[in-house]
Design a protein around this motif. Structure first.
Motif, PDB file in Angstrom:
ATOM      1  N   ASP A   1      51.059  61.398  44.632  1.00 25.69           N
ATOM      2  CA  ASP A   1      52.142  61.415  43.642  1.00 25.69           C
ATOM      3  C   ASP A   1      51.643  62.065  42.343  1.00 25.69           C
ATOM      4  N   PRO A   2      52.232  63.199  41.927  1.00 28.27           N
ATOM      5  CA  PRO A   2      51.801  63.858  40.669  1.00 28.27           C
ATOM      6  C   PRO A   2      51.944  62.972  39.444  1.00 28.27           C
ATOM      7  N   LEU A   3      52.709  61.906  39.568  1.00 28.82           N
ATOM      8  CA  LEU A   3      52.900  60.998  38.439  1.00 28.82           C
ATOM      9  C   LEU A   3      51.586  60.362  37.995  1.00 28.82           C
TER      10      LEU A   3
ATOM     11  N   VAL B   1      56.217  66.466  35.000  1.00 24.95           N
ATOM     12  CA  VAL B   1      56.480  65.315  35.865  1.00 24.95           C
ATOM     13  C   VAL B   1      56.285  64.010  35.110  1.00 24.95           C
ATOM     14  N   GLN B   2      55.288  63.953  34.240  1.00 25.88           N
ATOM     15  CA  GLN B   2      54.904  62.701  33.594  1.00 25.88           C
ATOM     16  C   GLN B   2      55.617  62.439  32.276  1.00 25.88           C
TER      17      GLN B   2
ATOM     18  N   SER C   1      58.577  64.155  41.005  1.00 21.93           N
ATOM     19  CA  SER C   1      57.365  64.122  41.835  1.00 21.93           C
ATOM     20  C   SER C   1      57.608  64.793  43.177  1.00 21.93           C
TER      21      SER C   1
END
Length: 749
Positions: free
Chosen positions: A567-569, A630-631, A650
């Motif tokens: 997950d890119p988060l 993304v964040q 994500s």
């Protein structure tokens, strides 16, 4: 392109000033308070609350410039005076009972004799107090006075006090009292014929639209309101009053229900058909403790990648379902959902199952048979089981439970001690009640009762009457020493604090519905909170963490680690400026689990490809621009917490900018990181469960019940309403008029 949209969509939220956000939150709180007071007032007018609500009306005061709700006031309907809405009971006492209101002419309403139902009602004025009129019966009938006699107290005008000349009126039936007799006769006729005053009939289009709204509301209540209730005489009178034709239960249980069900079913199947993949969720395998029949309603739903949930079916469970039966039910649900998806019913569309049943033999069996599936146990049930583990495994709970059981048993069973305790319980809590008792594992509610009565217990053991009781009762003396022991209260507070700590996390998860990638951070966060709890109450960390680790290992799934990595988060910026997967947060065993799980989810031909792509992901990560997009977080005005601006980003990153570089790994990642970690879907109430069981004797009745459940569940899921009626009612009374609720409980006791 997706990144640009994500950044641009989040920019306005980031530019929102704290003052504006605080103003919006304050306005929502004011409006929520206003709605609570209005609900309490409506119930009171129906005879289910305090008498004074017929004279006090909530008013929403808005700012003059922007029209934003600023404060809630109480307006006296008798004299138009405005008061603070913080304590309606005190306002009634100060303004109405003490005669401050110049137009309140029935002070006995507040203190005196209500009906046998325990509620106070304004006293009606005798007919003889009305002024006399001429000998003509028609002229003697004053319509405004008749309306005042028989209309609702909240809308009735105040009748004038009789003058000295009117004080010598003859009682009803006398020669000079024809006016009063005429009023009585006409009023009786009016009660018998509620439609005496004609109301304009609605047009056919208006009537059809009203009936459509009513039927939707009726179906969505699903068992709370019975079909026979719509034929109640007063409900029929209401329909006539608003100009609607009468409604038959056959109208609701027949073609209209079939049509509404087909619409909901077609919509649900269309949504699944348009989805690239899905997840099956099953909630309710464990029986409800608050159900008198010991059963629960198992709700089978389908989670879709766009964040929506659709309903599939429901069945009754008694909590003793064999694992093989649960496995068959879950697999049938996968097949049925896949049948309306792409690929002609390919079960590979199902990315996995999440269920609340922790005897997960069925889940593991299905996962072993179908390598592309990830089957999870509901994380909510894991945290609930953690509370039971602490209750069983910590000596703190054994000691506190044993001592609280003695206290509760003594004060419930000893009449002399109970009388003294109830005196101070009334003084401190405004009500009296027996304390809940438990000698088993589930002792948390008993501990809560003891804590809530702390002040009452201290006053009780210092009372002279209790000291006399101690002279003849050694147990009373022993419990007095215990209740004055600060170490005992520290232990009680510690046990209650730990349970509350976990329950607060559970409540947050029920609202947020976390995905599988959030499981490891949630357990890590709980471990940190428990460590701080140990330090605060001087408890042995070793014993506490041993219990915690056992529960974590029982519920751990390798998908937790894999989703956390993909997950890119959760990417972390390193010293070189790259955003890399957080492998350093994993244990060596969890690191290996990531490789094993991702290899299993890929086909045999693609196993070596996906491992190479995983190594590249580990070393290169994601471009900083995409990772930052993304964040991005923004303030959630409803909760006051910072949340991800675009929860779908994500998955979108893997489907767009990473699709060429990580073709095989990306297909696995988008399915894995979308999976929900909670099984909660449609929550049924106890009334619905009882109603559904009563329909089991008739196949036709059960079919109608299932259709109503489908319509109700689908409507709630569309609104993202994951609560049940009992939860909302409890929250309403908890946040509403506390004084009135205390009065009601005191009257009931």
């Amino acid at each position: 392109m997706a990144t640009a949209n994500a950044v641009s969509s989040s920019t306005p939220a980031m530019e929102t000033t704290p003052a504006a956000v605080l103003e919006e939150m304050a306005a929502k709180a004011v409006y929520k308070r206003y709605e609570s007071l209005m609900t309490v007032r409506i119930k009171a007018i129906k005879g289910k609350g305090a008498w004074y609500w017929t004279h006090l009306e909530p008013v929403l005061i808005c700012t003059s410039d922007s029209g934003v709700p600023k404060v809630v006031k109480l307006r006296c309907s008798l004299c138009d005076a405005l008061f603070s809405a913080s304590n309606p009971s005190r306002t009634a006492s100060e303004h109405l009972k003490r005669g401050t209101c110049p137009n309140f002419s029935s002070p006995s309403a507040g203190a005196g004799s209500g009906g046998g139902d325990g509620h106070h009602h304004p006293q009606p004025k005798p007919i003889s107090s009305l002024p006399p009129s001429s000998s003509s019966r028609k002229r003697s009938c004053n319509p405004y006075q008749i309306e005042a006699l028989y209309s609702s107290p909240s809308t009735s005008p105040i009748l004038p006090h009789p003058s000295p000349q009117q004080a010598n009126l003859v009682l009803s039936g006398g020669k000079d009292d024809l006016g009063a007799l005429a009023m009585l006769e006409d009023s009786v006729k009016k009660l018998k014929s509620p439609m005496a005053s004609p109301n304009p009939a609605l047009s056919k289009a208006q009537a059809d639209a009203a009936f459509s709204f009513f039927s939707d509301w009726f179906y969505e209540c699903a068992g709370v309101i019975s079909f026979s209730s719509i034929e109640h005489p007063k409900f029929r009178a209401f329909l006539q009053q608003v100009g609607l034709p009468s409604i038959s239960y056959r109208d609701l249980a027949g073609t209209r229900l079939d049509t509404r069900y087909e619409e909901a079913r077609s919509d649900a199947e269309a949504r699944i058909r348009d989805a690239l993949f899905f997840q099956v969720a099953a909630d309710g395998w464990k029986s409800r403790s608050d159900s008198d029949c010991g059963d629960s309603l198992v709700s089978i739903t389908v989670n879709l990648p766009n964040g929506t949930t659709v309903f599939r079916r429901a069945l009754i469970s008694d909590g003793r379902v064999p694992c093989k039966y649960a496995e068959d039910v879950l697999w049938d649900s996968v097949i049925n959902a896949s049948g309306s998806g792409k690929g002609g019913g390919a079960t590979t569309l199902c990315a996995g199952i999440v269920s609340d049943r922790f005897k997960s033999t069925a889940l593991r069996s299905l996962e072993d048979q179908h390598h592309w599936m990830v089957n999870l146990s509901c994380i909510l049930q894991g945290f609930r089981s953690l509370i039971k583990d602490f209750t069983r495994g910590l000596s703190l709970f054994h000691d506190v439970s044993s001592k609280c059981s003695k206290i509760v048993s003594f004060f419930n069973n000893n009449s002399s001690a109970r009388t003294i305790f109830h005196k101070y319980q009334t003084q401190e809590l405004d009500h009296t009640s027996l304390l809940r008792y438990s000698n088993g594992i589930d002792c948390n509610f008993m501990i809560e009762d003891v804590i809530s009565s702390t002040r009452a217990f201290h006053l009780t053991v210092h009372d002279d009457s209790y000291k006399l009781l101690c002279l003849d009762n050694p147990e009373a003396t022993q419990l007095a020493d215990l209740l004055l022991d600060m170490k005992f209260w520290n232990d009680v507070q510690a046990a209650n604090s730990l349970v509350k700590l976990i329950n607060d996390t559970i409540q947050d998860m029920q609202t947020d519905r976390p995905l599988v990638g959030q499981c490891l951070p949630l357990w890590k966060g709980m471990r940190s909170k428990i460590k701080a709890w140990c330090a605060r109450y001087s408890n042995d960390e070793t014993a506490v963490h041993n219990v915690f680790d056992k529960r974590f290992k029982r519920n751990y799934h390798p998908a937790w680690s894999a989703a956390f990595i993909l997950d890119p988060l959760y990417l972390i910026k390193d010293t070189s400026g790259k955003y890399l997967p957080p492998y350093k947060c994993l244990t060596p065993e969890q690191d290996k689990d990531v490789d094993k799980l991702i290899t299993r989810l890929a086909s045999r031909e693609e196993a070596h490809i996906v491992l190479n792509e995983l190594m590249k992901w580990r070393s290169e990560g994601l471009d900083p621009i995409y990772a930052q997009a993304v964040q991005v977080k923004q303030l959630d005005s409803a909760t006051g917490k910072m949340k991800i601006a675009n929860p779908q980003s994500s998955r979108l990153v893997w489907e767009t900018c990473l699709s060429e570089e990580f073709g095989t790994l990306g297909k696995i990642a988008v399915r894995l990181i979308f999976l929900h970690a909670t099984a909660g879907g449609f929550k049924c109430n106890v009334s619905l469960l009882r109603w559904l069981k009563r329909q089991g004797k008739s196949r036709a009745a059960m079919e109608r019940a299932q259709k109503m459940i489908f319509v109700a569940a689908q409507a709630r899921l569309e609104r993202r309403d994951f609560s049940c009626d009992e939860d909302r009612d409890g929250e309403l009374f908890a946040n509403g008029d506390v004084d009135e609720l205390n009065e009601t409980l005191m009257e009931a006791s």
